[in-house]
Design a protein around this motif. Sequence first.
Motif, PDB file in Angstrom:
ATOM      1  N   GLU B 126       0.868  -1.182   0.000  1.00  0.00           N
ATOM      2  CA  GLU B 126       0.000   0.000   0.000  1.00  0.00           C
ATOM      3  C   GLU B 126       0.899   1.224   0.000  1.00  0.00           C
ATOM      4  OE1 GLU B 126      -2.314   1.059   3.612  1.00  0.00           O
ATOM      5  OE2 GLU B 126      -4.057   1.233   2.281  1.00  0.00           O
ATOM      6  N   LEU B 127       0.885   1.933  -1.100  1.00  0.00           N
ATOM      7  CA  LEU B 127       1.776   3.076  -1.271  1.00  0.00           C
ATOM      8  C   LEU B 127       1.092   4.328  -0.742  1.00  0.00           C
ATOM      9  CD1 LEU B 127       4.592   3.108  -2.694  1.00  0.00           C
ATOM     10  CD2 LEU B 127       3.431   4.092  -4.674  1.00  0.00           C
ATOM     11  N   ASN B 128       1.617   4.836   0.362  1.00  0.00           N
ATOM     12  CA  ASN B 128       0.993   5.997   1.010  1.00  0.00           C
ATOM     13  C   ASN B 128       1.537   7.276   0.386  1.00  0.00           C
ATOM     14  OD1 ASN B 128       0.039   7.972   2.694  1.00  0.00           O
ATOM     15  ND2 ASN B 128       1.090   7.240   4.529  1.00  0.00           N
ATOM     16  N   ILE B 129       0.780   7.859  -0.534  1.00  0.00           N
ATOM     17  CA  ILE B 129       1.211   9.141  -1.116  1.00  0.00           C
ATOM     18  C   ILE B 129       0.311  10.251  -0.569  1.00  0.00           C
ATOM     19  CG2 ILE B 129       2.216   8.087  -3.175  1.00  0.00           C
ATOM     20  CD1 ILE B 129      -0.303   9.015  -4.738  1.00  0.00           C
ATOM     21  N   SER B 130      -0.059  10.077   0.701  1.00  0.00           N
ATOM     22  CA  SER B 130      -1.088  10.969   1.244  1.00  0.00           C
ATOM     23  C   SER B 130      -0.906  11.333   2.708  1.00  0.00           C
ATOM     24  CB  SER B 130      -2.461  10.309   1.048  1.00  0.00           C
ATOM     25  OG  SER B 130      -2.432   8.960   1.453  1.00  0.00           O
ATOM     26  N   CYS B 131       0.288  11.114   3.283  1.00  0.00           N
ATOM     27  CA  CYS B 131       0.470  11.481   4.690  1.00  0.00           C
ATOM     28  C   CYS B 131       0.527  12.998   4.810  1.00  0.00           C
ATOM     29  CB  CYS B 131       1.734  10.871   5.285  1.00  0.00           C
ATOM     30  SG  CYS B 131       1.952  11.392   7.006  1.00  0.00           S
ATOM     31  N   LYS B 166      -2.641   4.666  -1.709  1.00  0.00           N
ATOM     32  CA  LYS B 166      -3.506   5.316  -0.711  1.00  0.00           C
ATOM     33  C   LYS B 166      -3.550   6.812  -0.975  1.00  0.00           C
ATOM     34  CE  LYS B 166      -4.171   5.608   4.328  1.00  0.00           C
ATOM     35  NZ  LYS B 166      -3.755   5.027   5.619  1.00  0.00           N
ATOM     36  N   LEU B 167      -4.756   7.307  -1.194  1.00  0.00           N
ATOM     37  CA  LEU B 167      -4.928   8.690  -1.656  1.00  0.00           C
ATOM     38  C   LEU B 167      -5.386   9.652  -0.558  1.00  0.00           C
ATOM     39  CD1 LEU B 167      -6.612   8.204  -5.148  1.00  0.00           C
ATOM     40  CD2 LEU B 167      -4.177   8.251  -4.552  1.00  0.00           C
ATOM     41  N   SER B 168      -5.026  10.899  -0.802  1.00  0.00           N
ATOM     42  CA  SER B 168      -5.387  11.984   0.112  1.00  0.00           C
ATOM     43  C   SER B 168      -6.699  12.637  -0.292  1.00  0.00           C
ATOM     44  CB  SER B 168      -4.273  13.034   0.088  1.00  0.00           C
ATOM     45  OG  SER B 168      -4.700  14.184   0.783  1.00  0.00           O
ATOM     46  N   PRO B 169      -7.511  12.992   0.704  1.00  0.00           N
ATOM     47  CA  PRO B 169      -8.731  13.745   0.389  1.00  0.00           C
ATOM     48  C   PRO B 169      -8.456  15.239   0.233  1.00  0.00           C
ATOM     49  CG  PRO B 169      -8.611  13.383   2.735  1.00  0.00           C
ATOM     50  CD  PRO B 169      -7.386  12.727   2.146  1.00  0.00           C
ATOM     51  N   ASN B 170      -7.222  15.641   0.520  1.00  0.00           N
ATOM     52  CA  ASN B 170      -6.899  17.077   0.517  1.00  0.00           C
ATOM     53  C   ASN B 170      -6.532  17.550  -0.894  1.00  0.00           C
ATOM     54  OD1 ASN B 170      -7.142  17.199   3.457  1.00  0.00           O
ATOM     55  ND2 ASN B 170      -5.296  15.953   3.437  1.00  0.00           N
ATOM     56  N   VAL B 171      -7.414  17.254  -1.837  1.00  0.00           N
ATOM     57  CA  VAL B 171      -7.197  17.594  -3.238  1.00  0.00           C
ATOM     58  C   VAL B 171      -8.513  18.095  -3.827  1.00  0.00           C
ATOM     59  CG1 VAL B 171      -5.361  15.898  -3.611  1.00  0.00           C
ATOM     60  CG2 VAL B 171      -7.746  15.219  -3.956  1.00  0.00           C
ATOM     61  N   THR B 172      -8.413  18.767  -4.968  1.00  0.00           N
ATOM     62  CA  THR B 172      -9.616  19.283  -5.612  1.00  0.00           C
ATOM     63  C   THR B 172     -10.387  18.166  -6.305  1.00  0.00           C
ATOM     64  OG1 THR B 172      -8.180  21.124  -6.141  1.00  0.00           O
ATOM     65  CG2 THR B 172     -10.413  21.217  -7.020  1.00  0.00           C
ATOM     66  N   ASN B 193      -7.157   8.938   3.159  1.00  0.00           N
ATOM     67  CA  ASN B 193      -6.296   9.258   4.286  1.00  0.00           C
ATOM     68  C   ASN B 193      -6.973  10.393   5.080  1.00  0.00           C
ATOM     69  OD1 ASN B 193      -4.000   9.707   5.998  1.00  0.00           O
ATOM     70  ND2 ASN B 193      -2.658   8.957   4.377  1.00  0.00           N
ATOM     71  N   THR B 194      -6.294  10.916   6.068  1.00  0.00           N
ATOM     72  CA  THR B 194      -6.930  11.906   6.946  1.00  0.00           C
ATOM     73  C   THR B 194      -7.106  13.270   6.267  1.00  0.00           C
ATOM     74  OG1 THR B 194      -4.761  12.432   7.831  1.00  0.00           O
ATOM     75  CG2 THR B 194      -6.073  10.839   9.054  1.00  0.00           C
ATOM     76  N   VAL B 195      -8.056  14.004   6.780  1.00  0.00           N
ATOM     77  CA  VAL B 195      -8.337  15.355   6.281  1.00  0.00           C
ATOM     78  C   VAL B 195      -7.557  16.359   7.135  1.00  0.00           C
ATOM     79  CG1 VAL B 195     -10.148  17.098   5.965  1.00  0.00           C
ATOM     80  CG2 VAL B 195     -10.624  14.694   5.459  1.00  0.00           C
ATOM     81  N   LEU B 196      -6.845  17.234   6.462  1.00  0.00           N
ATOM     82  CA  LEU B 196      -5.991  18.182   7.180  1.00  0.00           C
ATOM     83  C   LEU B 196      -6.821  19.143   8.038  1.00  0.00           C
ATOM     84  CD1 LEU B 196      -2.936  18.582   7.222  1.00  0.00           C
ATOM     85  CD2 LEU B 196      -3.194  20.278   5.409  1.00  0.00           C
ATOM     86  N   GLY B 197      -6.416  19.259   9.293  1.00  0.00           N
ATOM     87  CA  GLY B 197      -7.152  20.146  10.193  1.00  0.00           C
ATOM     88  C   GLY B 197      -6.260  20.720  11.271  1.00  0.00           C
ATOM     89  N   MET B 198      -6.830  21.495  12.164  1.00  0.00           N
ATOM     90  CA  MET B 198      -6.067  21.995  13.308  1.00  0.00           C
ATOM     91  C   MET B 198      -7.002  22.362  14.452  1.00  0.00           C
ATOM     92  SD  MET B 198      -4.806  25.890  12.368  1.00  0.00           S
ATOM     93  CE  MET B 198      -3.891  26.119  13.899  1.00  0.00           C
TER      94      MET B 198
END
Lengths: 248, 303
Positions: B126-131, B166-172, B193-198
């Motif tokens: 599983e290639l994580n390109i989304s951390c 493994k993909l990131s949701p932080n994209v358009t 993967n996780t959604v960027l937040g703070m």
Amino acid sequence: MEERIFTVKSNKLIARDVYEIKLSGDISGMQRPGQFVNIKLDGFYLRRPISVCDISADSLTLIYKTVGNGTEYMSTLQEGKKLDLLTMLGNGYDISKSGSSPLLIGGGCGVPPLYLLAKTLVAEGKSVTIITGFNTKSEMFYKNEFKSLGIRTLVATADGSYGAKGFVTDAMVKCGDFSYTYACGPEPMLKAVYYASKASGQYSFEERMGCGFGACMGCSCKTLYGSKRICKDGPVLEKEEIIWPTQE
Amino acid sequence: MADTRVALCGITLDNPVIPASGTFGYGYEFAKFYDINRLGTFSFKGTTKEPRFGNATPRIAECPSGLLNCVGLQNPGVNAVISDELPKLKKVFRKPVMANVSGFSTEEYVYTASLLDKEEQVGWIELNISCPNVHGGGMAFGTSPKMAYEVVAAVRKEVKKPLIVKLSPNVTDIASVAAACESADADGISLINTVLGMRINLKTRKPLLANITGGLSGPALLPIALRMIYQVYEAVKIPIIGMGGISCAEDVVEAMLAGATAVEIGAANLVNPYACRDIIEALPETMEKYKINKLAEITGGAH
């Protein structure tokens, strides 16, 4: 680690913003001082890790300070409320290293686990001294409980409103020689004790945790023996392995 | 008898439940709680070429229906994973395991993935390109279709086992990133993967996390994940592992209807170490309730 259901027996204010909660349930295997439980609270996603203050017959005593929404909610729990706890978490203190006259040092919310530790050491026939430190008298708790164990009990308050004025390290100089130190408290206190004490010891740390049982790597710290998880490999670290984080 | 089996890139799983990378270590912490061989498989802790301590603490912040983390890919490095962790894993888990790989350059991804590809127990990479919690790597590879294509194509050349990205949701447009991975010959997609937040500490008026930002996981993510699984299912033909807030058997069914072949479960393991066991136990009853005989047949059913 084991998931167990406990029932609230009592939950009362014992000092400013500090509560003592007693829970009844299966306490077998939970006698090791310095371990903690992780409590599921209605309406909160993460559990709340709280150190064990005392174990007796069929009940568990925890002391916590209201510092946020989770602990504020905890303070409203009534008798009879059932709670889901992950129990026997963390390594706890190793009492075999105490020598004959150990010194226990606790600051604020770090005091509670030292109660079960003191009780255990007394049962082992050790000559125990405890120093507890608080900001001010209204935040002080468990002085009489420690005294009732028959141990030498010293209190320091930062503003001098009770006991010795100053920090726990100011009280340490009056203690003479001791064989070993067991400490629990905020990091600045632990660091001060570390430098003020010639004896070896064990220090219990606090960190924001995700799981509390070693899975998420949320609470890692660096030690001389590599990275450790405060929740699983700690919260107690040997004095000799501690690396203090550089000040920012 | 409810049939919970699903096929993931040619390997049959007893059920679609897969603990997500970073919430399950190398399995042995959980093997003390229940027999982890009941799982479909699990994705072990994200592995990089070099050992990493990760970010400073605090790394965890609670949120409504979830948590933020900024662990930052703490791991002992691929060599120690192979020499120390995989032998321990093998003692408690006898099924093929999913090896989660991260990196800071295409070369690092290729290096780590090709070493783990040779390990007998590894069933999938599983290639994580989304951390979202590392700088100069991780998510940067997953935010453009072009970069995703390049890293996947490079790893593909060196890896024989099924390659899941493994993909990131932080994209358009996550569907275009998934399509790029498919055209680079990926065998599957896992998302999200996780959604960027703070979060901000009101007392100190400073960010709560040492890394300032972190990745949001937990039930709060479920609708976002379902929407993205649905979109990616329309865009690619390769199987999808759905994840993001899945916490119960109903959520598994929902993710599969959106287009998932299997599911990963992350945050739920942290609050209930028995979460995956409980979900697996609840699956037959849930299938019966919704008149499902073969779980594998419902994938994409909502389209």
